[in-house]
Design a protein around this motif. Structure first.
Motif, PDB file in Angstrom:
ATOM      1  N   LYS A   1      -2.899  -0.660   4.402  1.00 16.55           N
ATOM      2  CA  LYS A   1      -3.687   0.524   4.787  1.00 16.55           C
ATOM      3  C   LYS A   1      -3.718   1.555   3.656  1.00 16.55           C
ATOM      4  CE  LYS A   1      -3.551   0.751   9.826  1.00 16.55           C
ATOM      5  NZ  LYS A   1      -2.839   1.360  10.944  1.00 16.55           N
ATOM      6  N   ARG A   2      -2.550   1.702   3.000  1.00 11.20           N
ATOM      7  CA  ARG A   2      -2.504   2.664   1.884  1.00 11.20           C
ATOM      8  C   ARG A   2      -3.456   2.225   0.764  1.00 11.20           C
ATOM      9  NH1 ARG A   2       2.806   3.293   3.343  1.00 11.20           N
ATOM     10  NH2 ARG A   2       3.600   1.782   1.833  1.00 11.20           N
ATOM     11  N   VAL A  55      -6.152   0.478   1.252  1.00 10.02           N
ATOM     12  CA  VAL A  55      -7.506   0.753   1.756  1.00 10.02           C
ATOM     13  C   VAL A  55      -7.854   2.232   1.539  1.00 10.02           C
ATOM     14  CG1 VAL A  55      -8.929   0.912   3.855  1.00 10.02           C
ATOM     15  CG2 VAL A  55      -7.553  -1.132   3.443  1.00 10.02           C
ATOM     16  N   ASP A  56      -6.873   3.115   1.861  1.00  9.38           N
ATOM     17  CA  ASP A  56      -7.110   4.559   1.672  1.00  9.38           C
ATOM     18  C   ASP A  56      -7.478   4.870   0.224  1.00  9.38           C
ATOM     19  OD1 ASP A  56      -6.562   4.972   4.274  1.00  9.38           O
ATOM     20  OD2 ASP A  56      -4.545   5.823   3.991  1.00  9.38           O
ATOM     21  N   ILE A  84       1.320  -4.072   6.995  1.00  8.67           N
ATOM     22  CA  ILE A  84       0.063  -3.424   7.412  1.00  8.67           C
ATOM     23  C   ILE A  84      -0.049  -2.037   6.783  1.00  8.67           C
ATOM     24  CG2 ILE A  84      -1.161  -2.442   9.409  1.00  8.67           C
ATOM     25  CD1 ILE A  84      -0.178  -4.867  11.030  1.00  8.67           C
ATOM     26  N   ASP A  85       1.052  -1.285   6.847  1.00  7.79           N
ATOM     27  CA  ASP A  85       1.038   0.066   6.258  1.00  7.79           C
ATOM     28  C   ASP A  85       0.691   0.029   4.777  1.00  7.79           C
ATOM     29  OD1 ASP A  85       1.508   1.282   8.573  1.00  7.79           O
ATOM     30  OD2 ASP A  85       3.677   1.593   8.277  1.00  7.79           O
TER      31      ASP A  85
END
Ligand code: PEP
Ligand code: MN
Length: 356
Positions: A11-12, A14-15, A7-8
């Motif tokens: 997310k990175r 996505v960022d 997930i992390d």
């Protein structure tokens, strides 16, 4: 454990995409600002609704399968309105500066018909007035008539005619907005926003006027309610001033008093109030000899009296052929009358200067 590190990682990513997206938005804005600048230089309208529709439709076709149509519409409505607004704000600030500069003249003479009736009527009246050096052209497109049966003005068509006449003769448009939707839709037609006597106490609307004009400082001509005290007029101006637009002008246009029992005048000309308002505020005070007397035969004398009492300017209903006016013909004067009033003001100013 594994899942949370996945997930992390996602997310990175996505960022990163967010950064790229906003970076691309900044690039986009830069390009659209260049387009807006070229439009301004070419005298073209800032907003092109057809093009906006095409942009959204094209993206829906390209990405409709992956992204919801409604989301594309919502996103792009915000992006497109941001890019035209930033261009328009600059345009508006510079146009408001020109209007404010023209308002530095002494006296400020605003003249033109009660209502805009046709392209020919406003053009012929403006041609004569500009010939006499008059810079501010009045004319109502939306008329706040006491009776709903009376002529209500010709609306947006009228705004187009008065804008065209003012541009042709190098004049500025002074016209009434009656509600906040007029401000939204027609803002760029108006150089000075007139608030009518009947709306002076519409506090919700006054707040809207304050908000709409705060950014560019477009001048507002606030007419005294015909049943209002001077203090109420000053309070009404404060509603607009509080939003940060300092360019409010107060207009005395006659009040209803017991004189109207037997006076033939439409109102009692509130001439002495010029003295009190000039003392009480720093705002410009404009006198309306037309609505205050309701009779063309008194307009010249009352105008001169107002100037002698220290009014900063006048707003005078004028028509190239007064007898043909659709509204307020009894109080309407020929452009030649305005010329005489203007010459009187110039001579008086010279005389006053010679005293010091
Ligand atoms: C006007 O000046 O067009 C007008 C309608 O006047 P008032 O709001 O003072 O009645
Ligand atoms: Mn009128």
């Amino acid at each position: 454990m594994d899942k949370s590190s996945d997930i992390d990682k996602l997310k990175r990513e996505v960022d990163k995409i967010d950064e790229e997206l906003v970076g691309k938005l900044a690039e986009r804005k830069n390009l659209t600002e260049r387009v807006q600048k070229l439009k301004r230089e070419g005298g073209l309208p800032a907003i092109d609704r057809e093009r906006e529709k095409q942009i959204i439709e094209r993206l829906k076709k390209l990405f409709g399968g992956e992204i919801d149509d409604a989301l594309i519409t919502k996103l792009y409505s915000a992006i497109l309105s941001d890019s035209t607004r930033s261009g328009r704000t600059k345009e508006r600030v510079s146009s408001a500066k020109n209007i404010l500069e023209a308002l530095q003249t002494n006296p400020i003479i605003i003249a033109g018909p009660c209502s805009i009736e046709s392209g020919e009527q406003i053009d012929r009246t403006a041609a004569q007035l500009s010939n006499y050096g008059i810079k501010f052209l009045r004319g109502g497109a939306f008329k706040p008539r006491t009776s709903p049966e009376s002529f209500q003005g010709i609306g947006e068509e009228g705004l187009k005619y008065i804008r065209a006449a003012a541009d042709k003769y190098d004049m500025f448009v002074v016209t009434e907005a009656m509600c906040s939707s007029h401000l939204d839709k027609y803002y760029d037609y108006l150089d000075v926003v007139q608030i009518g006597s009947r709306n002076m106490a519409s506090y919700g609307f006054l707040k809207e006027v304050g908000k709409a004009t705060a950014e560019d400082g477009k001048p507002v001509l606030l007419k005294r309610g015909f049943h209002s005290t001077l203090q109420e007029l000053v309070y009404a101006a404060n509603y607009i001033l509080e939003y940060g637009n300092p360019n409010v002008m107060l207009c005395l246009r006659g009040i209803r008093t017991f004189e109207q029992i037997d006076s033939k005048m439409r109102n009692t000309p509130d001439l002495a109030s010029i003295l009190e308002l000039k003392e009480a505020t720093n705002l410009k005070v404009i006198f309306d000899p037309s609505h205050s007397t309701g009779d063309s035969k008194y307009v010249e004398a009352v105008s001169k009296a107002a100037l002698l009492l220290g009014a900063d300017g006048l707003i005078v209903e004028t028509h190239y052929s007064p007898k043909d006016s659709i509204s307020d013909k009894e109080q309407c004067v020929f452009p030649e009358t305005v010329e005489r009033i203007y010459n009187f003001a110039v001579d008086y100013n010279d005389f006053a200067k010679s005293l010091y």
